[in-house]
Scaffold this active site. Structure first.
Site, PDB file in Angstrom:
ATOM      1  N   TYR A 152       0.819  -1.214   0.000  1.00 29.27           N
ATOM      2  CA  TYR A 152       0.000   0.000   0.000  1.00 29.27           C
ATOM      3  C   TYR A 152       0.855   1.268   0.000  1.00 29.27           C
ATOM      4  CZ  TYR A 152      -4.619  -2.052   0.878  1.00 29.27           C
ATOM      5  OH  TYR A 152      -5.812  -2.716   0.759  1.00 29.27           O
ATOM      6  N   LYS A 163       3.007 -15.409   2.957  1.00 25.93           N
ATOM      7  CA  LYS A 163       3.271 -16.136   1.710  1.00 25.93           C
ATOM      8  C   LYS A 163       4.779 -16.367   1.680  1.00 25.93           C
ATOM      9  CE  LYS A 163       1.952 -17.790  -2.286  1.00 25.93           C
ATOM     10  NZ  LYS A 163       1.058 -18.963  -2.441  1.00 25.93           N
ATOM     11  N   ASP A 174      -3.045 -18.366   0.815  1.00 23.01           N
ATOM     12  CA  ASP A 174      -3.991 -19.090  -0.048  1.00 23.01           C
ATOM     13  C   ASP A 174      -4.708 -20.184   0.738  1.00 23.01           C
ATOM     14  OD1 ASP A 174      -1.473 -20.280   0.090  1.00 23.01           O
ATOM     15  OD2 ASP A 174      -1.381 -20.870  -2.017  1.00 23.01           O
ATOM     16  N   ASP A 212      -6.707  -7.128   4.108  1.00 20.26           N
ATOM     17  CA  ASP A 212      -7.818  -6.485   3.400  1.00 20.26           C
ATOM     18  C   ASP A 212      -8.698  -7.550   2.766  1.00 20.26           C
ATOM     19  OD1 ASP A 212      -9.325  -4.423   2.151  1.00 20.26           O
ATOM     20  OD2 ASP A 212      -8.211  -4.754   0.297  1.00 20.26           O
ATOM     21  N   ASP A 269     -12.738  -9.196   4.118  1.00 19.13           N
ATOM     22  CA  ASP A 269     -13.979  -9.196   3.329  1.00 19.13           C
ATOM     23  C   ASP A 269     -14.508 -10.623   3.202  1.00 19.13           C
ATOM     24  OD1 ASP A 269     -13.724  -6.407   2.780  1.00 19.13           O
ATOM     25  OD2 ASP A 269     -14.553  -6.697   0.767  1.00 19.13           O
TER      26      ASP A 269
END
Ligand code: NAD
Ligand code: IPM
Ligand code: MN
Length: 363
Positions: free
Chosen positions: A142, A192, A224, A248, A252
């Site tokens: 970001y 990751k 994942d 983020d 959701d």
């Protein structure tokens, strides 16, 4: 009477509608419990671009810096979608998070019993889910430099940089261990690290810090796999800590378990300041229709009372009132199921306020 000064940034789309609901709830608990809240409004996002030519005007930043806490609705919308990245409404939100150094974004995903059947997942999978995603909020891809679209051999190349310093990782990881310690003592760190060096460093720091929290059980998952486990065994998670971009996305996803994105609140916490905002965005598809679910924002206000003002009992009462309104069958369209009462933002807010009054009368 104890008094708290709250900066109110309504923003765009459904922002003004849902923040209004949260302010009504705050006014009511102030009256019922004997606190005074003063609200001062500031511009952020698209409305700030339209009125001041800047998604985060200096006066908004100053207002937030001098307030006890910030309540934010949402920013963004199709009107500003063609602006370059650095001029968009979202830049205002990223700017305020960075300026207030709000490095830990707490996103609880808790299933309310009356909403179990609002989730597309099977009841047995959803039941008992109560975890919190701690999303690092001021670093990662970001904010990393270099960033931009450049020319390379006459062709365009888009570049963003995933970057975390050791200290940035350590402070959010510590915060997560502390939160886990006050809950079920289980921390899942998501990365990751099979591919990314940044993630390998992240994992190393979690391992180092775990020595200071031997009572907390640590699990490491690749992002994942975690995305899959969140829908497969959501009730097994307690605290999930991860970087900005993974957090983020995973939060959701977690919303689906609770029935709707309109249910998820959040607290963005730093060492000096805090900002409270729903996880969802400005929902342009339903803005102005009076049907947005105000619960995420009302619960964000409740998190403000809990984390910034230490008003645990008041925060508990708001959460209980939300549950009662749901038990009484009130549903905005996003959480509606057959046999319940479909209502708009205003009626849902009134149902929660009347549950608050009932709770205070009976105690
Ligand atoms: P969104 O979260 O705004 O909406 C996704 C879907 O969820 C939509 O169908 C929407 O109607 C629904 N939804 C969201 N909140 C709801 C609520 N309270 N009640 C009922 N339904 C709700 O995400 P998006 O559509 O991808 O983004 C829209 C705009 O919001 C974009 O400009 C985006 O950048 C911005 N955004 C802002 C924030 C923020 O301010 N924190 C967060 C996410 C997205
Ligand atoms: C969120 C949003 C923001 C983010 C956007 C609007 C900048 O999606 O708060 O989750 O990605 O952090
Ligand atoms: Mn998001």
């Amino acid at each position: 009477m104890p008094s708290f000064k709250i900066a109110v940034l309504k923003g765009d789309g459904i922002g003004p509608e849902i923040v209004q609901s949260a302010l009504q709830v705050l006014e009511k608990v102030g009256e019922l419990f004997g606190y005074s809240f003063t609200f001062e409004e500031g511009l952020i996002g698209g409305v700030a671009i339209d009125q001041k030519g800047d998604p985060l005007p200096q006066e908004t930043l100053e207002l937030c810096l001098k307030s006890d806490a910030v309540l934010l609705g949402a920013v963004g919308g199709p009107k500003w979608d063609d602006l370059p990245t650095h001029k968009r409404p979202e830049k205002g939100l990223l700017g305020i998070r960075k300026a207030l150094d709000l490095y830990a974004n707490l996103r609880p995903a808790k299933v309310y019993e009356p909403l179990i059947s609002s989730s597309p997942l099977k009841d047995d999978i959803v039941r008992g889910t109560d975890f919190i995603v701690v999303r690092e909020l001021t670093g990662d891809v970001y904010y990393g430099e270099p960033r931009g679209v450049f020319r390379e051999n006459g062709k365009r190349v888009g570049i963003n940089t995933m970057r975390y310093t050791e200290d940035e990782i350590r402070r959010v990881v510590r915060k997560s261990f502390e939160i886990a310690r006050g809950r079920e003592k289980k921390l899942t760190s998501v990365d990751k690290s099979n591919v990314l060096e940044v993630s390998a460093l992240w994992r190393e720091i979690v391992q180092e810090e775990s020595k200071n929290f031997p009572d907390v059980e640590v699990e490491h998952l690749y992002v994942d796999n975690c995305a899959m486990q969140i829908v497969r065994r959501p009730s097994s998670f307690d605290v999930i800590v991860t970087g900005n971009i993974f957090g983020d996305i995973l939060s959701d996803e977690a919303a689906v378990i609770t029935g709707s994105l309109g249910m998820l609140p959040s607290a963005s916490i730093g060492d000096k300041h805090a900002l409270y905002e729903p996880v969802h965005g400005s929902a342009p598809d339903i803005a102005g229709k009076g049907i947005a679910n105000p619960i995420a924002t009302i619960l964000s206000a409740s998190m403000m009372l809990r984390y910034s003002f230490g008003l645990t009992q008041v925060a508990d009462t708001i959460e209980k009132a939300v549950e009662i309104a749901l038990q009484r069958g009130y549903r905005t369209p996003d959480i509606y199921t057959e046999g319940t009462k479909k209502v708009g933002t205003k009626e849902m807010t009134e149902a929660i306020i009347s549950a608050l009054e009932d709770l205070c009368e009976s105690s």
